[in-house]
Design an enzyme around this catalytic site. Structure first.
Site, mmCIF file in Angstrom:
data_model
loop_
_atom_site.group_PDB
_atom_site.id
_atom_site.type_symbol
_atom_site.label_atom_id
_atom_site.label_comp_id
_atom_site.label_asym_id
_atom_site.label_seq_id
_atom_site.Cartn_x
_atom_site.Cartn_y
_atom_site.Cartn_z
ATOM 1 N N ARG A 225 0.966 -1.062 0.167
ATOM 2 C CA ARG A 225 -0.153 -0.003 -0.084
ATOM 3 C C ARG A 225 0.994 1.249 -0.119
ATOM 4 N NH1 ARG A 225 -3.435 -3.143 -1.538
ATOM 5 N NH2 ARG A 225 -5.375 -3.052 -0.570
ATOM 6 N N HIS A 273 -0.425 0.028 -9.924
ATOM 7 C CA HIS A 273 -1.331 -1.031 -8.763
ATOM 8 C C HIS A 273 -1.773 -2.075 -9.571
ATOM 9 C CE1 HIS A 273 -3.804 -1.119 -4.845
ATOM 10 N NE2 HIS A 273 -3.635 -2.117 -5.388
HETATM 11 P P1 NDP Z 1 -2.245 -11.376 5.005
HETATM 12 O O1 NDP Z 1 -3.167 -10.906 5.934
HETATM 13 O O2 NDP Z 1 -2.514 -12.722 4.529
HETATM 14 O O3 NDP Z 1 -0.826 -11.477 5.580
HETATM 15 C C1 NDP Z 1 -0.066 -10.430 6.117
HETATM 16 C C2 NDP Z 1 1.038 -10.627 6.694
HETATM 17 O O4 NDP Z 1 1.837 -9.271 7.318
HETATM 18 C C3 NDP Z 1 1.123 -11.496 7.996
HETATM 19 O O5 NDP Z 1 2.023 -12.592 7.878
HETATM 20 C C4 NDP Z 1 1.196 -10.682 9.167
HETATM 21 O O6 NDP Z 1 1.908 -11.522 10.270
HETATM 22 C C5 NDP Z 1 2.289 -9.762 8.740
HETATM 23 N N1 NDP Z 1 2.051 -8.385 9.504
HETATM 24 C C6 NDP Z 1 0.814 -7.674 9.760
HETATM 25 N N2 NDP Z 1 1.183 -6.771 10.748
HETATM 26 C C7 NDP Z 1 2.508 -6.782 10.880
HETATM 27 C C8 NDP Z 1 3.532 -6.058 11.928
HETATM 28 N N3 NDP Z 1 2.946 -4.966 12.479
HETATM 29 N N4 NDP Z 1 4.704 -6.672 11.973
HETATM 30 C C9 NDP Z 1 5.177 -7.674 11.133
HETATM 31 N N5 NDP Z 1 4.430 -8.333 10.453
HETATM 32 C C10 NDP Z 1 2.921 -8.097 10.365
HETATM 33 O O7 NDP Z 1 -2.247 -10.230 3.714
HETATM 34 P P2 NDP Z 1 -1.761 -10.684 2.116
HETATM 35 O O8 NDP Z 1 -0.528 -11.502 1.911
HETATM 36 O O9 NDP Z 1 -2.996 -11.391 1.576
HETATM 37 O O10 NDP Z 1 -1.585 -9.487 1.513
HETATM 38 C C11 NDP Z 1 -0.853 -8.421 1.969
HETATM 39 C C12 NDP Z 1 -1.108 -7.173 1.271
HETATM 40 O O11 NDP Z 1 -0.863 -7.009 0.087
HETATM 41 C C13 NDP Z 1 -2.493 -6.622 1.418
HETATM 42 O O12 NDP Z 1 -2.911 -6.194 2.858
HETATM 43 C C14 NDP Z 1 -2.730 -5.303 0.382
HETATM 44 O O13 NDP Z 1 -2.368 -4.243 0.923
HETATM 45 C C15 NDP Z 1 -1.134 -5.971 -0.566
HETATM 46 N N6 NDP Z 1 -1.920 -6.213 -1.737
HETATM 47 C C16 NDP Z 1 -1.572 -5.395 -2.921
HETATM 48 C C17 NDP Z 1 -1.767 -5.832 -3.940
HETATM 49 C C18 NDP Z 1 -1.330 -5.243 -5.615
HETATM 50 O O14 NDP Z 1 -1.722 -5.476 -6.647
HETATM 51 N N7 NDP Z 1 -0.300 -4.324 -5.296
HETATM 52 C C19 NDP Z 1 -2.803 -6.926 -4.369
HETATM 53 C C20 NDP Z 1 -3.240 -7.788 -3.260
HETATM 54 C C21 NDP Z 1 -2.757 -7.166 -1.924
HETATM 55 P P3 NDP Z 1 1.120 -12.527 11.010
HETATM 56 O O15 NDP Z 1 1.093 -13.800 9.927
HETATM 57 O O16 NDP Z 1 2.034 -13.168 12.252
HETATM 58 O O17 NDP Z 1 -0.129 -12.255 11.273
#
Ligand code: NDP
Length: 310
Positions: A225, A273
């Protein structure tokens, strides 16, 4: 069962309405702006809903985010509390992100921007880079997308690290957990990929302090993001040479305004994006299946956790 659909572009909304209506025979699917009986709406399927849109629907059973992130839903300051949010994820999205991350990491690894500049100058400039095992790449966020990206990079032979909130075990990937291991994760990283969700904890994380902890001349790739990145800090880090190149797929404001300096910056690659933009037909099938499952069972696998913000 009535479903209301909202996307910022009206023609896109109608397209999604028509497709979901085909996939949900017996249900009523309509644009949110054409709903005449708000009390009858059980589900809202949205991308970047306007503040107050969802509060007008008092009997929502669930809100569906057209995408993996839910930050655009949580940004609604009048969001009805306690309504479950369903993400839209799947192998299609994961595969697209694998491709994008592999493409951009390899591009930085092999210094393609410099190689293309040499071609433009008709300069036979052979660039020799370390082999992938001698290149350290880090992935922030090890969820659906980050795990797939890290596995792909490890499969290409990179020395691959990953960072997440809770501990993970991923073959071929050295994993780091929480704020206490963040510096160790960053130290020596030469290419950094961001796949974190946007939350209060991660907003602005890609800043001068983080850049200073990476290897000198590191490359950064933001495909999560826009507000993860402090734009001015990136420009300064590029000026100083602490960061060599950046690939940005997401921005504070989208579409990226034409006067934004990122467009013309020689060390920045801008993509609109598209890293893993959901294919509408596939996304529609996933959403329809999730709605049916939720209606039958009161839950589904892709439920987000609004409390933690992702
Ligand atoms: P998930 O919710 O499956 O995974 C998020 C990961 O981030 C998890 O491993 C989580 O840890 C980790 N995380 C969250 N907060 C923290 C923190 N404070 N410190 C360390 N690690 C953290 O998300 P997705 O993989 O499905 O997607 C990730 C992001 O990608 C989406 O939120 C979106 O913003 C972006 N996206 C972008 C796209 C594009 O085309 N550019 C398309 C689709 C998504 P834990 O596993 O321990 O909970």
């Amino acid at each position: 069962m009535t479903v209301a659909v909202y996307l910022p572009l009206a023609d896109k909304t109608q397209w999604w309405v028509d497709m979901l209506q085909d996939l949900l025979p017996g249900w009523t699917v309509q644009p949110l702006d054409e709903v005449t009986d708000p009390e009858a709406v059980s589900y809202a399927v949205v991308w970047r809903p306007r503040t107050g849109d969802l509060a007008k629907l008092p009997n929502l059973k669930a809100i569906v985010s057209i995408g993996a992130g839910i930050d655009h839903v949580l940004a609604d300051e009048a969001l009805p509390q306690g309504v479950p949010i369903i993400r839209t994820v799947g192998t299609d999205l994961t595969q697209r992100m694998r491709e994008y991350v592999a493409l951009q990491v390899l591009r930085h690894h092999r210094d393609m921007p410099r190689q293309l500049q040499a071609q433009a100058e008709k300069d036979w400039h052979a660039i020799v880079v370390p082999v992938a095992p001698n290149r350290t790449v880090g992935v922030m966020g090890l969820g659906n997308l980050g795990t797939a990206a890290a596995q792909t990079l490890a499969g290409l032979g990179f020395t691959t690290r990953g960072w997440s909130k809770s501990p993970k075990s991923i073959g071929g990937v050295e994993t780091f957990t929480g704020p206490e291991q963040f510096d160790d994760f960053l130290s020596g990283c030469e290419i950094l990929v961001n796949l974190l969700p946007l939350t209060d904890q991660t907003r602005g994380l890609m800043n001068a302090e983080l850049f200073g902890k990476l290897a000198k001349g590191a490359c950064v790739i933001n495909c999560a993001r826009g507000p993860h990145l402090v734009d001015e800090d990136l420009l300064s880090a590029l000026d100083s040479g602490q960061i060599k190149q950046a690939t940005l797929d997401v921005f504070h404001q989208e579409p990226l305004p034409t006067d934004n300096p990122f467009w013309d910056h020689p060390a920045i690659t801008v993509t609109p994006h598209v890293a893993s933009q959901i294919d509408a037909a596939t996304g529609g099938r996933i959403i329809a299946a999730n709605l049916k499952t939720y209606e039958e069972t009161g839950t589904c696998a892709d439920l987000a956790d609004a409390g933690r913000g992702y």
